[in-house]
Write a protein that holds these residues in place. Structure first.
Motif, PDB file in Angstrom:
ATOM      1  N   VAL A 136       4.289   3.867   6.650  1.00  0.00           N
ATOM      2  CA  VAL A 136       5.378   3.930   7.627  1.00  0.00           C
ATOM      3  C   VAL A 136       6.560   3.115   7.102  1.00  0.00           C
ATOM      4  O   VAL A 136       7.723   3.537   7.155  1.00  0.00           O
ATOM      5  N   ALA A 137       6.243   1.934   6.558  1.00  0.00           N
ATOM      6  CA  ALA A 137       7.294   1.083   5.994  1.00  0.00           C
ATOM      7  C   ALA A 137       8.023   1.796   4.858  1.00  0.00           C
ATOM      8  O   ALA A 137       9.257   1.761   4.779  1.00  0.00           O
ATOM      9  N   ASP A 138       7.261   2.454   3.980  1.00  0.00           N
ATOM     10  CA  ASP A 138       7.883   3.162   2.852  1.00  0.00           C
ATOM     11  C   ASP A 138       8.794   4.287   3.347  1.00  0.00           C
ATOM     12  O   ASP A 138       9.861   4.546   2.760  1.00  0.00           O
ATOM     13  N   ALA A 139       8.374   4.972   4.416  1.00  0.00           N
ATOM     14  CA  ALA A 139       9.225   6.023   4.981  1.00  0.00           C
ATOM     15  C   ALA A 139      10.522   5.433   5.521  1.00  0.00           C
ATOM     16  O   ALA A 139      11.608   6.004   5.348  1.00  0.00           O
ATOM     17  N   LEU A 140      10.427   4.279   6.159  1.00  0.00           N
ATOM     18  CA  LEU A 140      11.628   3.615   6.686  1.00  0.00           C
ATOM     19  C   LEU A 140      12.559   3.172   5.558  1.00  0.00           C
ATOM     20  O   LEU A 140      13.784   3.236   5.689  1.00  0.00           O
ATOM     21  N   VAL A 141      11.970   2.733   4.449  1.00  0.00           N
ATOM     22  CA  VAL A 141      12.787   2.367   3.283  1.00  0.00           C
ATOM     23  C   VAL A 141      13.505   3.595   2.744  1.00  0.00           C
ATOM     24  O   VAL A 141      14.714   3.569   2.472  1.00  0.00           O
ATOM     25  N   ARG A 142      12.762   4.694   2.584  1.00  0.00           N
ATOM     26  CA  ARG A 142      13.357   5.917   2.042  1.00  0.00           C
ATOM     27  C   ARG A 142      14.490   6.428   2.944  1.00  0.00           C
ATOM     28  O   ARG A 142      15.489   6.980   2.464  1.00  0.00           O
ATOM     29  N   MET A 143      14.347   6.207   4.260  1.00  0.00           N
ATOM     30  CA  MET A 143      15.371   6.643   5.205  1.00  0.00           C
ATOM     31  C   MET A 143      16.584   5.707   5.229  1.00  0.00           C
ATOM     32  O   MET A 143      17.589   6.021   5.867  1.00  0.00           O
ATOM     33  N   GLY A 144      16.459   4.546   4.575  1.00  0.00           N
ATOM     34  CA  GLY A 144      17.553   3.591   4.572  1.00  0.00           C
ATOM     35  C   GLY A 144      17.613   2.709   5.803  1.00  0.00           C
ATOM     36  O   GLY A 144      18.604   2.014   6.026  1.00  0.00           O
ATOM     37  N   ILE A 145      16.550   2.713   6.594  1.00  0.00           N
ATOM     38  CA  ILE A 145      16.510   1.884   7.812  1.00  0.00           C
ATOM     39  C   ILE A 145      16.337   0.409   7.453  1.00  0.00           C
ATOM     40  O   ILE A 145      16.895  -0.483   8.091  1.00  0.00           O
ATOM     41  N   VAL A 146      15.510   0.154   6.422  1.00  0.00           N
ATOM     42  CA  VAL A 146      15.261  -1.206   5.937  1.00  0.00           C
ATOM     43  C   VAL A 146      15.349  -1.202   4.424  1.00  0.00           C
ATOM     44  O   VAL A 146      15.312  -0.141   3.775  1.00  0.00           O
ATOM     45  N   ALA A 147      15.416  -2.397   3.853  1.00  0.00           N
ATOM     46  CA  ALA A 147      15.574  -2.504   2.399  1.00  0.00           C
ATOM     47  C   ALA A 147      14.250  -2.384   1.654  1.00  0.00           C
ATOM     48  O   ALA A 147      14.197  -1.856   0.542  1.00  0.00           O
ATOM     49  N   ASP A 148      13.163  -2.883   2.253  1.00  0.00           N
ATOM     50  CA  ASP A 148      11.873  -2.877   1.566  1.00  0.00           C
ATOM     51  C   ASP A 148      10.753  -3.042   2.585  1.00  0.00           C
ATOM     52  O   ASP A 148      10.997  -3.182   3.787  1.00  0.00           O
ATOM     53  N   ARG A 149       9.512  -3.012   2.080  1.00  0.00           N
ATOM     54  CA  ARG A 149       8.360  -3.146   2.972  1.00  0.00           C
ATOM     55  C   ARG A 149       8.387  -4.459   3.746  1.00  0.00           C
ATOM     56  O   ARG A 149       8.045  -4.506   4.926  1.00  0.00           O
ATOM     57  N   THR A 150       8.775  -5.522   3.075  1.00  0.00           N
ATOM     58  CA  THR A 150       8.786  -6.831   3.730  1.00  0.00           C
ATOM     59  C   THR A 150       9.672  -6.822   4.962  1.00  0.00           C
ATOM     60  O   THR A 150       9.289  -7.289   6.042  1.00  0.00           O
ATOM     61  N   GLU A 151      10.875  -6.262   4.830  1.00  0.00           N
ATOM     62  CA  GLU A 151      11.780  -6.186   5.974  1.00  0.00           C
ATOM     63  C   GLU A 151      11.220  -5.265   7.051  1.00  0.00           C
ATOM     64  O   GLU A 151      11.330  -5.558   8.252  1.00  0.00           O
ATOM     65  N   THR A 243     -12.004 -17.572  -6.031  1.00  0.00           N
ATOM     66  CA  THR A 243     -11.362 -16.512  -6.807  1.00  0.00           C
ATOM     67  C   THR A 243      -9.840 -16.677  -6.788  1.00  0.00           C
ATOM     68  O   THR A 243      -9.289 -17.376  -5.946  1.00  0.00           O
ATOM     69  N   GLY A 244      -9.219 -16.017  -7.746  1.00  0.00           N
ATOM     70  CA  GLY A 244      -7.764 -15.962  -7.819  1.00  0.00           C
ATOM     71  C   GLY A 244      -7.353 -14.574  -8.241  1.00  0.00           C
ATOM     72  O   GLY A 244      -8.047 -13.918  -9.028  1.00  0.00           O
ATOM     73  N   SER A 245      -6.240 -14.095  -7.712  1.00  0.00           N
ATOM     74  CA  SER A 245      -5.870 -12.709  -7.982  1.00  0.00           C
ATOM     75  C   SER A 245      -4.418 -12.448  -7.606  1.00  0.00           C
ATOM     76  O   SER A 245      -3.737 -13.283  -7.026  1.00  0.00           O
ATOM     77  N   SER A 246      -3.977 -11.238  -7.932  1.00  0.00           N
ATOM     78  CA  SER A 246      -2.571 -10.875  -7.725  1.00  0.00           C
ATOM     79  C   SER A 246      -2.307 -10.223  -6.378  1.00  0.00           C
ATOM     80  O   SER A 246      -1.204 -10.336  -5.849  1.00  0.00           O
ATOM     81  N   ASP A 247      -3.301  -9.505  -5.825  1.00  0.00           N
ATOM     82  CA  ASP A 247      -3.070  -8.650  -4.657  1.00  0.00           C
ATOM     83  C   ASP A 247      -1.964  -7.647  -4.993  1.00  0.00           C
ATOM     84  O   ASP A 247      -1.057  -7.390  -4.198  1.00  0.00           O
ATOM     85  N   HIS A 248      -2.077  -7.078  -6.183  1.00  0.00           N
ATOM     86  CA  HIS A 248      -1.056  -6.171  -6.719  1.00  0.00           C
ATOM     87  C   HIS A 248      -1.036  -4.853  -5.951  1.00  0.00           C
ATOM     88  O   HIS A 248      -2.080  -4.275  -5.665  1.00  0.00           O
ATOM     89  N   HIS A 249       0.169  -4.403  -5.602  1.00  0.00           N
ATOM     90  CA  HIS A 249       0.361  -3.116  -4.925  1.00  0.00           C
ATOM     91  C   HIS A 249       1.346  -2.231  -5.680  1.00  0.00           C
ATOM     92  O   HIS A 249       1.945  -1.330  -5.097  1.00  0.00           O
ATOM     93  N   GLY A 250       1.556  -2.469  -6.968  1.00  0.00           N
ATOM     94  CA  GLY A 250       2.572  -1.726  -7.685  1.00  0.00           C
ATOM     95  C   GLY A 250       3.946  -2.096  -7.173  1.00  0.00           C
ATOM     96  O   GLY A 250       4.259  -3.274  -6.996  1.00  0.00           O
ATOM     97  N   LEU A 251       4.760  -1.085  -6.890  1.00  0.00           N
ATOM     98  CA  LEU A 251       6.112  -1.331  -6.396  1.00  0.00           C
ATOM     99  C   LEU A 251       6.128  -1.688  -4.911  1.00  0.00           C
ATOM    100  O   LEU A 251       7.172  -2.021  -4.364  1.00  0.00           O
ATOM    101  N   GLY A 252       4.955  -1.651  -4.268  1.00  0.00           N
ATOM    102  CA  GLY A 252       4.897  -1.863  -2.834  1.00  0.00           C
ATOM    103  C   GLY A 252       4.918  -3.312  -2.395  1.00  0.00           C
ATOM    104  O   GLY A 252       5.043  -3.587  -1.206  1.00  0.00           O
ATOM    105  N   LYS A 253       4.780  -4.254  -3.329  1.00  0.00           N
ATOM    106  CA  LYS A 253       4.773  -5.662  -2.959  1.00  0.00           C
ATOM    107  C   LYS A 253       5.404  -6.470  -4.082  1.00  0.00           C
ATOM    108  O   LYS A 253       4.868  -6.527  -5.195  1.00  0.00           O
ATOM    109  N   VAL A 254       6.518  -7.099  -3.801  1.00  0.00           N
ATOM    110  CA  VAL A 254       7.259  -7.846  -4.813  1.00  0.00           C
ATOM    111  C   VAL A 254       6.592  -9.194  -5.063  1.00  0.00           C
ATOM    112  O   VAL A 254       6.090  -9.843  -4.148  1.00  0.00           O
TER     113      VAL A 254
END
Length: 281
Positions: A136-151, A243-254
Motif C-alpha cells: 500500500v505504501a509503495d502504491a502511495l509513493v508511485r502516486m506521489g502522495i508520499v515520498a517513500d515507505r517511511t513517510e 544475532t545481527g543482521s540487515s533486515d534488508h528489503h532492497g529498495l523498500g527500506k533505506v
C-alpha cells in the motif's frame, strides 16, 4: 565469515526476487544469508538454487507476525520443517488476515480523499504471497502522495493513522512452541525497535525462553548502541543466541544494506546446533 540472518525478497515485501537477493548477498561479500520473508516460505526454492550457483550458504527462515501483551512482535524462525501442519495452519491464517486487510485499508484511504485502488496495491505486490502495508505504501509513493515507505507509514499507515487496519497475528507464547515443534529456532527480531522495548524486558524474555525462545536480534539498525549493549548483556545473562543482521528489503527500506550488521560465527554455530544442523548446513 560474514553472516546476515534477516533479509526479505519480493515473496513478501522486499523489492528483489529471492534469486537476485541471494546473488546480491554474494556480491556484497556475505558467506551466509538467511531469507526471512514475512509469514512466507515460498521463496526458499529459488533462493537455494541461486545460493548453490553463487557458492553462498542459505539459511531458510521466515519472519512471523505475532502479538505479545497487545504489542506487535516479529519472530524470526530458522530452519523449520515447512510441511509441519500446525506451522502451515498458522501461516495460512496470518496470510488470510493480510489479504482481507488490503480492501479495508484502501477503503479507509479513499475515505480520506486518496484515489488509491486495490489494483494499485496488487501491482506493487507482484510475486508476494499476500499484499500488505508495504505494498500500500509503495502504491502511495508511485502516486506521489508520499515520498517513500517511511513517510507513508508515519503519516498514513501506522496504528492510529487514517489508513491503518488491524489484522490477525498469532500470540507469541503460542508461536514459539509451534516453531520449536517444527524443528525451527526462534529468535525475536529487533526486540527493542519500534515499541517492543516497552514489553520485551528481561523478565519477559526469560519467560519466553522457558517456552523455547532461542535468541534475540541485537545488532539491528533500529537499535541504538546503548540498546545493543543492554540487550547483549541480557542475552548473556539468559544464555540466548545473539544475532545481527540487515533486515534488508532492497529498495523498500533505506539504510538497511546487506551486511550492515552481521552475526558472529560462534553465535551462528549455536543457532545451527539448536536446529540440529552441522556448521554450514
Amino acid at each position: 565469515m560474514r553472516i546476515d540472518l534477516h533479509t526479505h525478497s519480493s515473496a513478501s515485501d522486499g523489492t528483489d526476487t529471492p534469486g537476485d537477493l541471494v546473488r546480491e548477498a554474494a556480491a556484497a561479500g556475505l558467506d551466509v544469508v538467511a531469507l526471512t520473508d514475512h509469514d512466507a516460505m515460498s521463496g526458499w526454492a529459488e533462493a537455494q538454487r541461486a545460493a548453490d550457483e553463487a557458492g553462498i550458504t542459505l539459511v531458510p527462515g521466515l519472519e512471523i507476525s505475532t502479538t505479545f501483551r497487545h504489542r506487535g512482535v516479529h519472530l524470526l524462525g530458522y530452519l523449520p520443517d515447512p510441511a509441519y501442519p500446525p506451522l502451515v495452519a498458522v501461516l495460512d491464517r496470518i496470510l488470510a488476515g493480510r489479504t482481507a486487510r488490503t480492501p479495508a485499508m484502501v477503503a479507509a484511504l479513499q475515505a480520506r480523499g486518496i484515489a488509491i485502488t486495490e489494483d494499485d496495491v496488487r501491482r506493487e505486490a507482484g510475486g508476494s504471497v499476500a499484499a500488505g502495508r508495504p505494498h500500500v505504501a509503495d502504491a502511495l509513493v508511485r502516486m506521489g502522495i508520499v515520498a517513500d515507505r517511511t513517510e507513508a507509514f508515519h503519516v498514513l499507515l501506522n496504528p492510529g493513522r487514517p489508513g491503518y487496519v488491524d489484522r490477525y497475528a498469532v500470540p507469541l507464547e503460542e508461536m514459539i512452541p509451534i516453531l520449536a515443534a517444527a524443528g525451527g529456532v526462534a529468535v525475536i527480531a529487533h526486540p527493542w525497535g519500534r515499541s517492543g522495548g516497552s514489553v520485551l524486558d528481561e523478565a519477559a524474555l526469560a519467560s519466553l525462553k522457558e517456552l523455547g525462545l532461542a535468541g534475540i536480534e541485537v545488532d539491528h539498525q533500529d537499535h541504538s548502541p546503548a540498546f545493543r549493549a543492554r540487550l547483549r548483556s541480557i542475552a548473556t545473562d539468559l544464555d540466548l543466541v545473539v544475532t545481527g543482521s540487515s533486515d534488508h528489503h532492497g529498495l523498500g527500506k533505506v539504510g538497511h544494506d546487506l551486511g550492515v550488521n552481521t552475526t558472529d560465527p560462534e553465535q551462528y554455530e549455536r543457532l545451527l546446533s539448536l536446529a540440529g544442523r552441522p556448521l554450514g548446513g
